[in-house]
Design a protein around this motif. Structure first.
Motif, short mmCIF file in Angstrom:
data_model
loop_
_atom_site.label_atom_id
_atom_site.label_comp_id
_atom_site.label_asym_id
_atom_site.label_seq_id
_atom_site.Cartn_x
_atom_site.Cartn_y
_atom_site.Cartn_z
N ALA A 24 0.83 -1.21 0.00
CA ALA A 24 0.00 0.00 0.00
C ALA A 24 0.86 1.26 0.00
O ALA A 24 0.65 2.17 0.80
N ASP A 48 -2.71 4.99 -3.11
CA ASP A 48 -3.00 4.02 -2.05
C ASP A 48 -3.19 4.72 -0.71
O ASP A 48 -2.55 5.75 -0.41
N MET A 80 -3.06 3.34 3.26
CA MET A 80 -2.87 2.26 4.22
C MET A 80 -3.56 2.64 5.53
O MET A 80 -3.35 3.73 6.05
N ARG A 117 -7.42 3.40 -3.46
CA ARG A 117 -7.36 2.02 -2.97
C ARG A 117 -7.01 2.05 -1.49
O ARG A 117 -6.11 2.78 -1.07
N VAL A 171 -6.04 -0.29 1.88
CA VAL A 171 -5.58 -1.58 2.35
C VAL A 171 -5.50 -1.54 3.87
O VAL A 171 -4.90 -0.64 4.45
#
Length: 505
Positions: free
Chosen positions: A249, A254, A256, A392, A394
């Motif tokens: 990530a 991204d 995290m 995204r 994660v």
């Protein structure tokens, strides 16, 4: 069998893994420890414990797999921490920990007045908060002149391990960027005028990237740890960033989300985004920037409730699931250790609103899980308002083992979360960095091969209106209680210190 070792020094424990070339975990080891809280708002730890635990972990891992051939060592640790040592590398005082330690309020105010918010943000990327390392250094100079007179080097957990293993005096760019305002984020170097002004007697560590090799294991370190002399050791970085590496990530777009003793968020992009509510940092790798945030409690809050009620986690999770969305009319602010982002308020405190005699421990636990989820939403919305392109998400960390918590966070935020196969944390990321640094050209491992996505958690769209309304109440509850809570916080400053916080589930 070619392997790498990864060790992470965390807030509540140190963890080590031995991993083969395919990313399979062959052995794990853990050492629990406690931080010291000598006064309200102070959180510190003896730096020598970091090395002692590394030695024990390394020997335990190697004993578990005698046939292992260690190709590299990865190191990681909580941060930003300020461990000052003398010319012989003896710590001059315990390490001052990251944003949960709020002692440097006066230094933050003084440095801001001397340098100006605009210039601090231009050079370092972020305004000064309890997360910043520079004011913590200034606090030692102001409050402990005897210790300061002996201070010659600056370490964080990962760099302390690298020093003890290799003799190299290095610090990674990501960690350095959190020693605000002493690091120039655009030029990726120490800001010499401010370093001299606030840390002039300390030798500035050489800057490297997290995956760069710091050096090789010395004969003395080999004798202590059992790791062969000459083994490469990577520079490493702060645990949240190493954890992002462990799940892949850290690419552009991204986010995290780390479920641990505290909750941490790291959004990765190419642009340096600046907002007073969040932390702007260098990335773990060249060419990346991060907008980061962190709740001061998450697993620490659930652990507190577990200890307070005497129930175990499975019992509490079951009762929280039965309680249902909204915890039967309870709303909690999770600011039990002050709060970091986005409110940046060290004098914030926990609030539980709506309590009646009919409420149960399951309702309280549900309210705590929802409180951390509401805190995550507050951070994500602030990041996006600052321009972060979050594509995204994660999830990683010990808290991902409880599906209820994951589902609540997705429901409250409206976000889809990807959960990788391995969520052991930063020690795994450190082992991956070591594998990449020591691989033959063209043969570096890919984290998608090491740690594929195992589960996707999707929000329940039917709950969105309910949680939208609850989030509005959450923000208003903080605004409406701030004056009283700050008065109470002032009364607490000289109170008896609390007990150390146990590890998250």
């Amino acid at each position: 069998m070619r392997c790498t070792i990864g060790v992470d020094i965390g807030t509540s424990s140190s963890k080590g893994v031995l991993v083969d070339e395919a990313g399979t975990i062959l052995a794990t080891a853990t050492r629990a420890h406690e931080v010291s809280r000598p006064r309200t708002g102070w959180v510190e730890m003896d730096g020598d414990v970091w090395w002692d635990e590394f030695v024990g972990l390394a020997r335990e891992l190697l004993a578990a797999v005698p046939e292992a051939e260690v190709a590299g060592v990865g190191v990681s640790g909580m941060g930003p921490c300020i461990l000052l040592a003398d010319e012989h590398d003896h710590p001059v005082r315990p390490a001052i920990l990251y944003g949960v330690d709020t002692r440097s309020t006066a230094q933050i105010a003084r440095m801001t007045a001397e340098l100006g918010d605009e210039d601090i943000t231009r050079v370092g990327g972020s305004t000064l908060t309890s997360q910043a390392g520079g004011p913590k250094i200034a606090w030692v100079a102001d409050e402990e002149p005897e210790a300061w007179s002996r201070a010659r080097r600056l370490y964080m957990p990962a760099s302390w391990l690298a020093r003890r293993l290799t003799g190299a005096y290095v610090l990674d760019h990501q960690s350095a960027s959190q020693v605000s305002p002493l690091y120039d984020i655009e030029h990726e170097r120490w800001h010499e005028p401010w370093w001299q002004r606030y840390a002039g007697t300390i030798e500035a560590p050489e800057l490297r990237w997290a995956g760069d090799v710091a050096g090789t294991v010395t004969d003395a370190a080999a004798a202590a740890t059992g790791i062969p002399a000459g083994t490469p050791v990577v520079t490493g970085t702060i645990d949240a960033w190493t954890e992002a590496v462990s799940v892949g990530a850290h690419e552009l777009g991204d986010l995290m989300l780390m479920y641990g003793t505290t909750m941490f968020l790291v959004a990765t992009g190419a642009e340096t985004l600046r907002t007073p509510s969040m932390w702007t940092t260098a990335g773990a790798f060249a060419g990346t920037r991060n907008l980061a945030g962190g709740l001061s409690t998450s697993g620490a809050l659930t652990a507190w409730l577990k200890d307070l009620t005497g129930a175990d986690y499975p019992e509490l999770l079951g009762e929280a699931a039965t309680s249902g969305p909204g915890a039967r009319g309870l709303l909690m602010l999770p600011y039990f250790a002050g709060e970091r982002t986005p409110i940046q308020d060290p004098d914030a405190r926990g609030v539980i609103a709506g309590l009646t005699l009919e409420h149960t421990r399951g309702d309280l636990y549900r309210a705590a899980l929802e409180a951390t989820a509401l805190g995550v939403r507050h951070n994500v919305e602030t990041m996006r308002a600052a321009g972060a392109d979050i594509r995204r998400i994660v999830a990683v960390g010990g808290g991902t083992q409880g599906r209820l918590w994951l589902q609540i966070v997705s429901d409250v935020t409206g976000l889809v979360q990807e959960v990788p196969e391995t969520t052991i944390g930063a020690s795994y990321g450190a082992a991956f960095l070591a594998a990449g640094a020591t691989a033959t050209p063209g043969a570096a491992p890919a984290i998608d091969d090491w740690n594929p996505i195992a589960e996707t958690v999707r929000p329940d769209a039917a709950l969105r209106p309910f949680y939208d309304a609850l989030f509005d109440r959450y923000v208003r509850l903080y605004e409406g209680t701030t004056s009283v809570v700050h008065d109470l916080a002032a009364d607490q400053r000289d109170a008896t210190p609390t007990t150390p916080t146990p590890e998250a589930p």
